[in-house]
Scaffold this motif. Structure first.
Motif, PDB file in Angstrom:
ATOM      1  N   GLY A  68       0.781  -1.224   0.000  1.00 55.76           N
ATOM      2  CA  GLY A  68       0.000   0.000   0.000  1.00 55.76           C
ATOM      3  C   GLY A  68       0.814   1.275   0.000  1.00 55.76           C
ATOM      4  N   ALA A  69       1.972   1.270   0.666  1.00 57.57           N
ATOM      5  CA  ALA A  69       2.789   2.486   0.711  1.00 57.57           C
ATOM      6  C   ALA A  69       3.275   2.866  -0.680  1.00 57.57           C
ATOM      7  CB  ALA A  69       3.973   2.280   1.661  1.00 57.57           C
ATOM      8  N   VAL A  70       3.782   1.876  -1.428  1.00 62.14           N
ATOM      9  CA  VAL A  70       4.259   2.154  -2.789  1.00 62.14           C
ATOM     10  C   VAL A  70       3.081   2.589  -3.673  1.00 62.14           C
ATOM     11  CG1 VAL A  70       5.498   1.232  -4.778  1.00 62.14           C
ATOM     12  CG2 VAL A  70       6.082   0.444  -2.475  1.00 62.14           C
ATOM     13  N   ARG A  71       1.982   1.860  -3.564  1.00 65.37           N
ATOM     14  CA  ARG A  71       0.776   2.190  -4.340  1.00 65.37           C
ATOM     15  C   ARG A  71       0.329   3.629  -4.076  1.00 65.37           C
ATOM     16  NH1 ARG A  71      -3.428  -0.537  -1.327  1.00 65.37           N
ATOM     17  NH2 ARG A  71      -3.394   1.422  -0.175  1.00 65.37           N
ATOM     18  N   ASP A  72       0.230   3.999  -2.798  1.00 63.26           N
ATOM     19  CA  ASP A  72      -0.264   5.331  -2.452  1.00 63.26           C
ATOM     20  C   ASP A  72       0.689   6.423  -2.919  1.00 63.26           C
ATOM     21  OD1 ASP A  72      -2.401   4.067  -1.330  1.00 63.26           O
ATOM     22  OD2 ASP A  72      -1.867   4.478   0.759  1.00 63.26           O
ATOM     23  N   LEU A  73       1.988   6.183  -2.782  1.00 66.34           N
ATOM     24  CA  LEU A  73       2.956   7.187  -3.229  1.00 66.34           C
ATOM     25  C   LEU A  73       2.905   7.387  -4.747  1.00 66.34           C
ATOM     26  CD1 LEU A  73       5.968   6.237  -0.924  1.00 66.34           C
ATOM     27  CD2 LEU A  73       4.568   8.316  -0.799  1.00 66.34           C
TER      28      LEU A  73
END
Length: 446
Positions: free
Chosen positions: A51-56
Motif C-alpha cells: 500500500g505504501a508504494v501504491r499510495d505514493l
C-alpha cells in the motif's frame, strides 16, 4: 498442500527507473528506511512493498510502511533488538520504533514442497501460509496488482511483476490470478476490493467485480471479529459514503448488514437511506478534521434502519412503546452479532443512543436536567441532528436542546418554569382568556 492459484507463472519484472515514477525517499518513513538499509547491509534483499508504494505512486500519503525481504522472520529478529514475531496464519516480524511499527514479511511462495507450513480449507480458503519463496513468487500471491509493487532501496527503482504500475496509472483494482479462486481463498478480499477502490477513487476491473455478487455469501464463513475490523476500515477511514455506495453496488450490503439492508429496501420514501448517508458524510468530515468517531456511534447509524423496522414490527403487535424499544434494540444487536462481532463496549452505548431519542421531546424540568447530565447525551443529540435529514419534524427539539446546552442551569430552570406555568392553547377560551378549572376533591384514605 498446493494452493489453487499455484499455476500463475512467475513473471519477468518490469523495472521503472527513478526518473519515471514519483516515489521519493523524503516521503518514506525514516524508520522504514533504517530497516531497509540494515537488511541491505546484512546481505539481504529488502523492498518497500504494498500500500505504501501504491499510495505514493497515485499521490497519496501512506501511514503504514511494509517491507518484504528474503530474510526469514528469525533472521529479521536477529538483526533488530526492537523486533517481535507475531502471527500464525502469516508469520511476520514487527520492528518497533516508539509508536511506529514497521512490518517485515518474508517472500512467500505459491507451492508448498513440504518444507513449509501451509493449510488450505476444503473450500479453497487459505488458513495458514508460511511457505517462503522468491520475490517473483511473492508478487503473484499478493491480492491486487497495485499492491504488488516493490520499491528497491539500492537503485530507487520500482519493480513491477504483474502490471500493477499501469493499473495504478489507469486507476484500476485488478485481482492477480482467477478472481473466483482468489475470493474463495479469502472472502474478505471482496471487502478489500470495495474499500481500496473507495479510498483511492479507483474502479474495480470488470473480471474482478463480476463474481462478487455471486460469492458475497462466502463472507458468512469469515470470522465475525475480522469483519468488525474490516467495517471499521470501511467506514472510519474517511471514505464512508463511497464505501457504502460500493457495498450496495456490488451486492455486499445484504451480507454485511442484512437487517439494515432489508429495512432500506422496504423504506419506499428513502428517508432512512438519506439519514444514513447524511451521517456517513458527517463521519467523513470528522475523519478529515482529525476528530474522533466512536464505533458505537457508527454502528448506531448503520443499524438504525434495522432498529426502526424491528420497533415498528413490535409496536404493530401491540407491545408497549418502552418495552418495544428495548426489545428491538436487543433483537437487532443479537442478530447482527452473528455476522459482525460488535464488542459490548460499543453495542451498549449504541443502544443507549437509540433509546435516548424518545426523551428529546420531553420538557419536564427534572427530565431535561437528567438528560443533559447523561454520559451519552452529546452522542444522542448529534444522532438526533442527523435524523433531521430524514424528517423535518425534529427541528423544534433540535433547536431547544441546542440552546439548552448554551444556558446556565439557572437560566434553563427559569425558562422551563416559565413554560410550565404558561397556559396552553387548550387552557384558553375563545377570547384567549384562561379557562377556570374546577377543583377536584381528593379522596382521603379511610
Amino acid at each position: 498442500m498446493r494452493s489453487e492459484h499455484a499455476s500463475i507463472p512467475a513473471p519477468e519484472p518490469r523495472v521503472i527507473p527513478r526518473d519515471s515514477h514519483p516515489v521519493s525517499r523524503k516521503d518514506i518513513s525514516s524508520s522504514a528506511l533504517r530497516v531497509l538499509y540494515r537488511l541491505r547491509d546484512a546481505g539481504f534483499d529488502g523492498y518497500l512493498v504494498g500500500g505504501a508504494v501504491r499510495d505514493l505512486i497515485v499521490g497519496g500519503h501512506p501511514k503504514d510502511f511494509d517491507i518484504a525481504t528474503n530474510a526469514t522472520p528469525e533472521e529479521v529478529r536477529h538483526l533488530f533488538r526492537n523486533c517481535r514475531l507475531i502471527g500464525r496464519r502469516f508469520r511476520l516480524a514487527h520492528v518497533v520504533f516508539g509508536r511506529e511499527i514497521i512490518e517485515v514479511a518474508t517472500f512467500r511462495a505459491n507451492v508448498d514442497d513440504g518444507s513449509g507450513d501451509r493449510e488450505v480449507h476444503d473450500g479453497g480458503r487459505l488458513l495458514r501460509d508460511n511457505v517462503y519463496g522468491t520475490i517473483e513468487e511473492d508478487a503473484v500471491r499478493r491480492d491486487f496488482t497495485v499492491n504488488a509493487l516493490y520499491y528497491a532501496i539500492e537503485d530507487f527503482s520500482v519493480r513491477d511483476y504483474v502490471g500493477g504500475f499501469e493499473d495504478a496509472q489507469n486507476r484500476l483494482m485488478r485481482l492477480i490470478g482467477d478472481p473466483e479462486t482468489r475470493y474463495r481463498e479469502d472472502p474478505v478480499r471482496m471487502l478489500r476490493a470495495v474499500r481500496l477502490a473507495a479510498k483511492l477513487g479507483f474502479e474495480i476491473e470488470a473480471a474482478t467485480a463480476e463474481p462478487i455478487p455471486r460469492l458475497a455469501g462466502l463472507l458468512a464463513e469469515a470470522a465475525p471479529a475480522r469483519l468488525f475490523e474490516e467495517c471499521l476500515k470501511l467506514f472510519l477511514s474517511g471514505h464512508a459514503v463511497e464505501s457504502f455506495l460500493r457495498l450496495e453496488k456490488h451486492g455486499l450490503l445484504p451480507v454485511l448488514l442484512p437487517e439494515s439492508a432489508q429495512a432500506l429496501k422496504a423504506n419506499r420514501s428513502g428517508a432512512l437511506r438519506r439519514m444514513l448517508l447524511e451521517g456517513l458524510r458527517g463521519t467523513d468530515e470528522r475523519v478529515a478534521n482529525d476528530e474522533p468517531v466512536s464505533p458505537a456511534f457508527l454502528f448506531a447509524l448503520l443499524l438504525w434502519p434495522a432498529y426502526c423496522r424491528a420497533l415498528a414490527t413490535l409496536q404493530a403487535q401491540g407491545m408497549h412503546a418502552v418495552e418495544a424499544q428495548r426489545r428491538a434494540a436487543d433483537r437487532v444487536t443479537v442478530h447482527q452479532l452473528q455476522t459482525i462481532a460488535l464488542p459490548r463496549r460499543f453495542s451498549l452505548p449504541m443502544q443507549e443512543i437509540w433509546l435516548l431519542q424518545t426523551r428529546f421531546s420531553l420538557r419536564q424540568r427534572k427530565r431535561v436536567f437528567r438528560l443533559l447530565s447523561h454520559p451519552r447525551f452529546r452522542a444522542a443529540f448529534d444522532f438526533l441532528s442527523i435524523r433531521q435529514a430524514a424528517s423535518p419534524e425534529h427541528a423544534e427539539d433540535i433547536a431547544f436542546w441546542r440552546e439548552a446546552q448554551t444556558q446556565s442551569g439557572d437560566e434553563l430552570a427559569a425558562q422551563l418554569d416559565a413554560q410550565a406555568s404558561a397556559p396552553d392553547d387548550d387552557d384558553l377560551d375563545a377570547d384567549g382568556a384562561p379557562r377556570r378549572r374546577r377543583r377536584r376533591r381528593r379522596n382521603r384514605a379511610g
